[in-house]
Design a protein around this motif. Sequence first.
Motif, PDB file in Angstrom:
ATOM      1  N   ILE A   1     -38.607  -5.272 -53.073  1.00  0.00           N
ATOM      2  CA  ILE A   1     -38.564  -4.248 -51.985  1.00  0.00           C
ATOM      3  C   ILE A   1     -37.344  -3.176 -52.011  1.00  0.00           C
ATOM      4  O   ILE A   1     -36.339  -3.694 -52.971  1.00  0.00           O
ATOM      5  N   ASP A   2     -37.272  -2.436 -51.433  1.00  0.00           N
ATOM      6  CA  ASP A   2     -36.438  -0.576 -51.471  1.00  0.00           C
ATOM      7  C   ASP A   2     -35.823  -0.406 -50.445  1.00  0.00           C
ATOM      8  O   ASP A   2     -37.357   0.873 -49.952  1.00  0.00           O
ATOM      9  N   GLY A   3     -35.605  -0.838 -49.426  1.00  0.00           N
ATOM     10  CA  GLY A   3     -35.591  -0.095 -47.874  1.00  0.00           C
ATOM     11  C   GLY A   3     -36.985  -0.456 -46.919  1.00  0.00           C
ATOM     12  O   GLY A   3     -37.036  -1.730 -47.795  1.00  0.00           O
TER      13      GLY A   3
ATOM     14  N   ASP B   1     -30.141  -5.111 -42.474  1.00  0.00           N
ATOM     15  CA  ASP B   1     -28.622  -4.874 -41.661  1.00  0.00           C
ATOM     16  C   ASP B   1     -27.944  -4.496 -42.526  1.00  0.00           C
ATOM     17  O   ASP B   1     -27.792  -6.234 -42.686  1.00  0.00           O
ATOM     18  N   ARG B   2     -27.076  -4.112 -43.062  1.00  0.00           N
ATOM     19  CA  ARG B   2     -26.152  -4.961 -43.979  1.00  0.00           C
ATOM     20  C   ARG B   2     -24.754  -6.202 -43.087  1.00  0.00           C
ATOM     21  O   ARG B   2     -24.502  -6.884 -43.755  1.00  0.00           O
ATOM     22  N   GLU B   3     -24.773  -5.307 -41.881  1.00  0.00           N
ATOM     23  CA  GLU B   3     -23.582  -6.428 -40.978  1.00  0.00           C
ATOM     24  C   GLU B   3     -24.429  -7.593 -41.015  1.00  0.00           C
ATOM     25  O   GLU B   3     -23.782  -8.308 -40.737  1.00  0.00           O
ATOM     26  N   ILE B   4     -25.393  -7.454 -40.352  1.00  0.00           N
ATOM     27  CA  ILE B   4     -26.098  -8.957 -39.913  1.00  0.00           C
ATOM     28  C   ILE B   4     -26.590 -10.243 -41.131  1.00  0.00           C
ATOM     29  O   ILE B   4     -26.492 -10.891 -41.645  1.00  0.00           O
ATOM     30  N   ILE B   5     -26.370  -9.331 -42.900  1.00  0.00           N
ATOM     31  CA  ILE B   5     -27.174 -10.090 -43.872  1.00  0.00           C
ATOM     32  C   ILE B   5     -25.949 -10.585 -43.951  1.00  0.00           C
ATOM     33  O   ILE B   5     -25.622 -11.936 -44.427  1.00  0.00           O
ATOM     34  N   ASP B   6     -24.565  -9.819 -44.124  1.00  0.00           N
ATOM     35  CA  ASP B   6     -23.310 -10.372 -44.468  1.00  0.00           C
ATOM     36  C   ASP B   6     -23.096 -11.481 -43.591  1.00  0.00           C
ATOM     37  O   ASP B   6     -22.022 -12.249 -43.889  1.00  0.00           O
ATOM     38  N   ALA B   7     -23.583 -11.877 -42.183  1.00  0.00           N
ATOM     39  CA  ALA B   7     -22.919 -12.567 -41.641  1.00  0.00           C
ATOM     40  C   ALA B   7     -23.335 -13.798 -41.734  1.00  0.00           C
ATOM     41  O   ALA B   7     -23.118 -14.620 -41.410  1.00  0.00           O
ATOM     42  N   VAL B   8     -24.537 -13.552 -42.059  1.00  0.00           N
ATOM     43  CA  VAL B   8     -25.573 -14.977 -42.826  1.00  0.00           C
ATOM     44  C   VAL B   8     -24.630 -16.103 -43.409  1.00  0.00           C
ATOM     45  O   VAL B   8     -24.671 -17.500 -43.003  1.00  0.00           O
TER      46      VAL B   8
ATOM     47  N   ALA C   1     -30.417 -19.691 -40.723  1.00  0.00           N
ATOM     48  CA  ALA C   1     -30.389 -18.223 -41.301  1.00  0.00           C
ATOM     49  C   ALA C   1     -30.834 -17.488 -40.105  1.00  0.00           C
ATOM     50  O   ALA C   1     -30.373 -16.503 -39.167  1.00  0.00           O
ATOM     51  N   SER C   2     -31.844 -18.297 -39.970  1.00  0.00           N
ATOM     52  CA  SER C   2     -32.026 -17.134 -37.908  1.00  0.00           C
ATOM     53  C   SER C   2     -31.563 -17.170 -37.422  1.00  0.00           C
ATOM     54  O   SER C   2     -31.220 -16.237 -36.345  1.00  0.00           O
ATOM     55  N   LEU C   3     -31.159 -18.657 -36.555  1.00  0.00           N
ATOM     56  CA  LEU C   3     -30.077 -19.075 -35.903  1.00  0.00           C
ATOM     57  C   LEU C   3     -29.176 -17.520 -36.029  1.00  0.00           C
ATOM     58  O   LEU C   3     -28.336 -17.034 -34.871  1.00  0.00           O
ATOM     59  N   ALA C   4     -29.018 -17.504 -37.403  1.00  0.00           N
ATOM     60  CA  ALA C   4     -28.007 -16.213 -37.046  1.00  0.00           C
ATOM     61  C   ALA C   4     -27.816 -14.816 -37.480  1.00  0.00           C
ATOM     62  O   ALA C   4     -26.858 -14.227 -36.699  1.00  0.00           O
ATOM     63  N   THR C   5     -28.963 -15.148 -37.176  1.00  0.00           N
ATOM     64  CA  THR C   5     -29.510 -13.663 -37.393  1.00  0.00           C
ATOM     65  C   THR C   5     -29.733 -13.572 -36.139  1.00  0.00           C
ATOM     66  O   THR C   5     -29.775 -11.558 -35.918  1.00  0.00           O
ATOM     67  N   VAL C   6     -29.990 -13.923 -35.344  1.00  0.00           N
ATOM     68  CA  VAL C   6     -30.498 -14.058 -33.972  1.00  0.00           C
ATOM     69  C   VAL C   6     -29.242 -13.100 -33.270  1.00  0.00           C
ATOM     70  O   VAL C   6     -28.624 -12.779 -32.820  1.00  0.00           O
ATOM     71  N   LEU C   7     -28.296 -14.145 -33.662  1.00  0.00           N
ATOM     72  CA  LEU C   7     -26.196 -14.128 -33.631  1.00  0.00           C
ATOM     73  C   LEU C   7     -25.683 -12.340 -32.954  1.00  0.00           C
ATOM     74  O   LEU C   7     -25.513 -11.578 -32.358  1.00  0.00           O
ATOM     75  N   THR C   8     -26.079 -12.889 -34.645  1.00  0.00           N
ATOM     76  CA  THR C   8     -25.361 -11.559 -34.737  1.00  0.00           C
ATOM     77  C   THR C   8     -26.211 -10.066 -34.224  1.00  0.00           C
ATOM     78  O   THR C   8     -25.430  -9.162 -34.122  1.00  0.00           O
ATOM     79  N   GLY C   9     -27.283  -9.805 -34.572  1.00  0.00           N
ATOM     80  CA  GLY C   9     -27.973  -9.182 -33.386  1.00  0.00           C
ATOM     81  C   GLY C   9     -27.951  -8.814 -32.144  1.00  0.00           C
ATOM     82  O   GLY C   9     -27.848  -7.902 -32.512  1.00  0.00           O
ATOM     83  N   PHE C  10     -27.613  -9.838 -31.859  1.00  0.00           N
ATOM     84  CA  PHE C  10     -27.327  -9.520 -30.071  1.00  0.00           C
ATOM     85  C   PHE C  10     -25.887  -8.364 -30.441  1.00  0.00           C
ATOM     86  O   PHE C  10     -25.831  -7.753 -29.554  1.00  0.00           O
TER      87      PHE C  10
END
Length: 392
Positions: free
Chosen positions: A9-11, A35-42, A265-274
């Motif tokens: 994938i690319d975007g 989303d870079r911010e969400i990916i980087d939080a994991v 990783a999913s719990l992390a992306t939910v929390l950062t997603g909030f």
Amino acid sequence: MMDAVIDEIDGRMIRIGDHWLADFASCNYLGFDLDREIIDAVPAYLDAWGTHPSWSRLLGSPVLYEEIESKLTALLGSEDSLVLPTITHIHMSVIPLLAASGTIFLDARAHKTIYDGCQVAKSRGAAVRRFRFEDPDHLDELMRSEPDPTRLVCMDGVNSMTGNPPDLAAFAEVARRHGALLYVDDAHGFGVIGERRLGESSPYGDRGNSIVRYAGESYDNLVLVGGFSKAYSSLLAFIACSPEVKQLLKVAAPPYLYSGPSPVASLATVLTGFDVNERRGDALRADLWRKTSSVLDTLSRLGVHTPNRSGFPIIEVPLADHRDIDAVGRFLFERGIYVTLAAYPLVPKSEVGFRVQVTSANTLAEIERLNDVLGQLANAFALQPARAEQAA
Ligand SMILES: Cc1ncc(COP(=O)(O)O)c(C=O)c1O
């Protein structure tokens, strides 16, 4: 466009073999998957918790679950909430518990996973009666003729095919008047639509806090189910309910007692997603609305029918002749457009066609390409003519 192997994938562009296509089959409506911010939080969460906690929730849950449930409850404005891995898990276990041996009133076009949950309930002694799609009067009629005092009404929020919300206020009124519990699956609305207020950033409403808030309804006698696997791009789902129902589920719902949990990783992306939702969500939704409007405007200009009256980012385009589906699929694929095909018998012959889903991560160039290909398609194939009630 079925069973494809995506090589890269690319975007929102995807590569299948040596063919690049713009992806309009993604439910990652807010683009959180990229989303870079969400990916980087994991990674920090993985360092702290490992990849997978492995306990069933009954045995023990990382404190991340407490944080998710309390943030989610505040966002929804519900009394309480419980998270489990998927909506399918929730329907299969919660519908039978809530229905017990009473009567379920099931939307005739409810999502297959709701239907299956009702079938499990039926095998345990519940009765199932079906009411016509988008018809609260028919629900009222059925409930008036039903003496069973234990009643559960099961239906979708934003419909996964039409992209339209139900008239939730009308259904809630009928359900409450008949002493029933209303159970709503808003898999596609959560994260996309939300509370209406002055100065809102788009007609989707603000905060993405789902259909109950969008409709200005209360949670009285209403259980809301939703998921993070679409707008929040994470493997997790929720049930917003009273503390009493939550307590019942904690001792009686098999996915709480026995299922393996969501990956860290999913719990992390939910929390950062909030967090991202709080800061940037409304801007992303406004962008999503503009991109979706552009596609709906194109269909309207071409005189092509879509059932979408809402302006929400699910746009189904039914064909005039269902036998064209293979050729239409090839036509879109060859022109670099990836969509979800809806073939007979998965849908009735009159609704055979394809579904476009727009995400905020689709670029304007991809939207333009889609609009251009839709124009070519309308010249090459018979599509259904636009009807009076169409949006945009
Ligand atoms: C309305 C609806 N409910 C439930 C599901 C299934 O959700 P999950 O993957 O969380 O089981 C979907 C998935 O497409 C859906 O569209």
